[in-house]
Scaffold this active site. Structure first.
Site: not given
Lengths: 198, 376, 301
Positions: C37, C246, C249, C271, C277
């Site tokens: 980080g 979606c 899909c 997607c 997808c």
């Protein structure tokens, strides 16, 4: 090339890339054993694996310190020729330190520990050990480890766990450790908790 | 019907081909040679070398051709090429006192040793379009007096004349002779003057011009005088450790500006003039003058002044001077951001729905109150 | 000495960067991994792509990439967006590296603005392109100040800002580049991924590297690192939800892009992760609009 200096990497681009990835994986997943080919021609007592790590990471922009056991003309010449890195006498000025063996390793606090504002300037210590999978056993935890991970190290400093605890207490300051056995590297970054298994 | 948006290699390939076509322009016109750019658009080449941070006239000229004359784009091409070059070290400091001067003027003295030399300047041209240039014509060479080079060393620097009297601050020499290089270690604020000057030398001319101008209009005034501006050729030398002496690499043309600024002194320091410095490749007078103003403004804090204006603010100036960085980040806004936009869209719709619901509820309350009042 | 061996195809060094530059970047990556980080400064080079277009990610990828790697490049989750295509082509040309669009097959995935839907696995590395690495930048523009805040772990400024959001809007009004806390210490900007992707950062088996070229910073999340999205007890972090599946899909657990289908308010959701997808459709999943679609026609000229 002067005839008295042993060769380094045969294929510097790809050998340093594979060595780097092994070191990266070692530090990203502390305690995992990452085999590396090493530089077979490195002059003893510099281990071929430690030599590969140094050749991969050091150059004229880094400083290097090595302990007394490694202070041979052949080692100094090899490191100087293959990296161009200036050697320093004071471990507090070292970007990288090479230590010949765990038994004689100086205290981690003698190295550059970095500052809270810039902890990344601390020393990376390359410590040569006799092997992994035998010797003292440790339980590790921290970033890079899902729960805990066990590792056995032959030739680590006897007080490795205590050193780790002191180093960890300095966070975000502290040194990072790359252990180099004859065939592999293991990383112990400053974030790793090290507990010795009796 | 939904047609998915596909970028694809074919689209990119066609765009590149179109770009090459537009660069070439009408095939009825002779193609421009990069040698013509190098010889006849010299100031554009100078600017690209400066902002591209690489002294290579032929490469800069080629970059200008490739960039269709977009100088920031050309500097970008040169920069990316520079990244791939090995670095052998730093040259010795050039000595501008030994310059073969082509132009040298001072605004602080009417006359001075070596004299005022106007050289090839736009300064006293009337800015009238010369329609004669539409046709190729014979251009006469320089007059005999200007064909001879000025003897190196015959034009001492104005700041040295002042320094002899102690009237201008003495430049502290670098501690160990090592100069910083922000292409090799990232910029840290506060930055030392060597690194600041490097960033200004690479910096966008327009940005420096605007900042320098702002100091003249009161946003961090430095009371500047153009002590000296000189343009000419200097020798570049490189120390070769193995040989033990310096090897000349060749000559380059540089522009240098020494601004002299008022400084009232302090309890410890007697009043002296202070300096602002500008140096750039080629003939880049506007650049070095602006750079000298900004350099002096950036020294405000070390000279005991209070940082109040943009040009005095190291972080503001140094972080935004690089036009290759700036153009990339501004123009990256044209990359797709629809994932983030979708996230914002959903949030704004949700907040609008809540807003509408609240307004409706408030309206209902008002009606209710009205009926309650009526009932009383 | 370590002279670069040029690949015959281009005349440039393997993966474009010279060996010294790679070493410098590799050193920064190792320190970034050791201090999860924390933004490690590095001497970012001028690359042959514009700043803001992935120069940091490209440098990180170039520094780690080897001959046995399989590279996937996505922008907005899609392999076929122009910038992703351009970056993928760059590495094919300079490193002759194998490429893929399949998340599961990739060893290195360079991404802008998304984390793939398919859970990443051990041994994979995800390289994020980062425009502004400093999570506090829009609250405090000065690097000199924010560096001290990180050194002291003084993140009061961010907590105040998020609290003001709650007071004003009734929620934390941040939808992307949503700040996280790493291992209880550093506050980190996860790059402008939608906050939908934030939970995937936490305890990921993959190594996650972040490269900011213009701002010259590299930071990292080693595998299995604790990453917490900032929130308040009474306003816990919430993942973005979509009302419709979606349209292609039928996925209900994926991040969706809104596609405007006409100028009468018609729209559909699909997607953003094209590989996800396609894989679902190949497995027989069908969304509401699929019968109506003409497929993957080119619509960029």
């Amino acid at each position: 090339m002067p005839t008295d200096i042993a060769p380094g990497f045969v294929d510097p681009v790809h050998e340093s890339q594979t060595t780097f990835r092994a070191v990266l994986d070692a530090l990203a997943e502390p305690g995992t054993i990452r085999p590396i080919a090493g530089v077979a021609t490195a002059p003893a007592p510099l281990a071929p694996t430690a030599a590969a790590v140094v050749a991969t990471l050091c150059d004229f922009e880094t400083t290097v310190w090595r302990d007394e056991a490694l202070a041979t003309p052949a080692v100094d010449a090899w490191v100087a020729f293959h990296t161009g890195a200036p050697r320093v006498a004071d471990p507090r000025e070292a970007g990288f330190a090479i230590v010949a063996a765990g038994e004689t390793a100086p205290g981690w606090e003698t190295f550059r520990l970095g500052a809270d504002i810039d902890p990344s300037t601390s020393t990376t210590v390359v410590l040569q050990v006799a092997g992994f999978g035998e010797g003292r056993r440790y339980r590790l935890s921290g970033p890079g480890i899902e729960t805990t991970r066990e590792i056995a190290i032959l030739g680590a400093p006897a007080d490795l766990a205590a050193r780790g605890a002191e180093n960890r207490a300095l966070f975000p300051r502290g040194i990072d450790l790359i252990l180099a056995s004859p065939t592999a590297v293991v990383g112990l970054p400053r974030t790793t908790r090290i507990e010795e298994i009796a | 019907m939904y047609v998915s948006v596909k970028g694809g290699e074919a689209a990119i390939r066609r765009a590149h081909r179109l770009l090459a076509d537009r660069r070439r322009g009408s095939r009825d016109v002779a193609e421009i040679g990069s040698d013509q750019i190098a010889e006849q658009l010299t100031l554009a080449v100078d600017r690209v070398m400066n902002e591209g941070s690489l002294h290579d006239r032929a490469l800069a000229a080629l970059a200008i051709k490739q960039a269709r004359g977009d100088l920031v784009e050309a500097a970008f091409l040169v920069r990316a090429y520079r990244t791939t070059l090995p670095r052998f070290g730093a040259s010795r400091p050039i000595d501008t006192a030994e310059m073969v001067v082509e132009r040298r003027i001072s605004a602080t003295y009417k006359d001075l040793p070596g004299g005022q030399i106007l050289g090839p300047t736009f300064d006293y041209t009337h800015r009238l379009i010369d329609f004669g240039l539409e046709e190729a014509s014979e251009t006469p060479g320089p007059e005999a007096a200007d064909a001879l080079p000025v003897t190196p060393g015959s034009t001492p620097r104005v700041t040295e004349l002042l320094a002899r009297e102690g009237l201008v601050e003495v430049e502290p020499r670098g501690e160990d002779g090592e100069v910083g290089d922000l292409t090799r270690s990232p910029l840290r604020i506060p930055a030392k003057r060597d690194v600041r000057l490097q960033q200004l030398a690479r910096g966008d001319e327009g940005f420096l011009l605007a900042l320098g101008y702002s100091t003249q209009r009161g946003f961090g005034s430095t009371h500047p005088f153009a002590g000296e501006i000189r343009i000419g050729r200097v020798e570049v030398e490189f120390d070769v450790a193995e040989l033990g002496f310096a090897v000349p690499l060749g000559e380059i043309t540089v522009s240098e500006c020494q601004m002299i600024n008022q400084f009232s002194g302090s309890a410890k320091v007697a009043p002296t003039f202070t300096r602002g410095y500008g140096l750039a490749f080629g003939q880049a007078e506007r650049k070095v003058m602006a750079m000298a103003l900004v350099d002096r403004a950036l020294r405000t804090e070390e000279l005991g002044g209070e940082v109040i204006a943009p040009a005095q603010d190291q972080e503001f100036v140094l972080a935004h001077a690089d036009n290759v960085q700036a153009t990339g980040f501004v123009e990256h806004l044209k990359l797709p951001h629809y994932v983030d936009f979708q996230a914002e869209l959903a949030l704004v719709r949700a907040m609008r729905a809540e807003h509408a619901a609240r307004a409706e509820a408030d309206a209902a309350d008002v009606v209710e109150d009205h009926f309650e009042e009526a009932a009383e | 000495m370590n002279a670069p061996t040029p690949t015959p195809a281009t005349g440039y060094a393997f993966a474009y960067l010279d060996e010294q530059t790679k070493r410098m970047i590799r050193r920064a990556i190792l320190k970034a991994v050791a201090i999860p980080g924390h933004q490690v400064p590095f001497a970012s080079r001028d690359m042959p792509m514009p700043y803001g277009w992935g120069t940091g990610g490209i440098q990180v990828t170039a520094a780690i990439l080897g001959r046995s790697d399989v590279l996937k490049v996505i922008d907005q989750g899609a392999d076929d967006t122009t910038n992703a295509v351009s970056i993928r082509a760059f590495f094919q040309k300079t490193a002759s590296v194998a490429v893929t669009t399949k998340t599961a097959e990739a060893t290195v995935i360079q991404t802008r603005h998304r984390i793939p839907e398919k859970p990443l696995t051990a041994g994979q590395t995800l390289v994020f392109q980062v425009p502004i690495p400093e999570p506090l930048r829009f609250l405090e523009p000065r690097e000199t100040e924010t560096r001290v805040m990180h050194a002291l772990a003084d993140y009061g400024l961010m907590h105040v800002k998020l609290y003001e959001d709650v007071a004003k809007h009734g929620r934390i009004a941040k939808t992307y580049a949503y700040p996280v806390e790493v291992e209880g210490r550093y506050m980190m900007d996860p790059s402008p991924i939608p906050k939908f992707d934030n939970p995937k950062l936490h305890m990921s088996p993959a190594l996650q590297l972040f490269g900011a070229g213009r701002e010259k910073r590299i930071y990292a999340l080693p595998p299995f690192t604790a990453v917490k999205s900032l929130d308040f007890e009474d306003h816990p972090f919430e993942r973005t939800k979509f009302e419709a599946p979606c349209a292609l899909c039928g996925a209900t657990d994926a991040y969706l892009d809104e596609v405007v289908t006409d100028d009468r308010g018609g729209r559909m959701f699909v997607c953003s992760d094209t590989d996800h997808c396609e894989e679902r459709r190949a497995a027989g999943h069908r969304g509401a609009m699929l019968a109506d679609t003409a497929g993957n026609e080119e619509n960029v000229r």
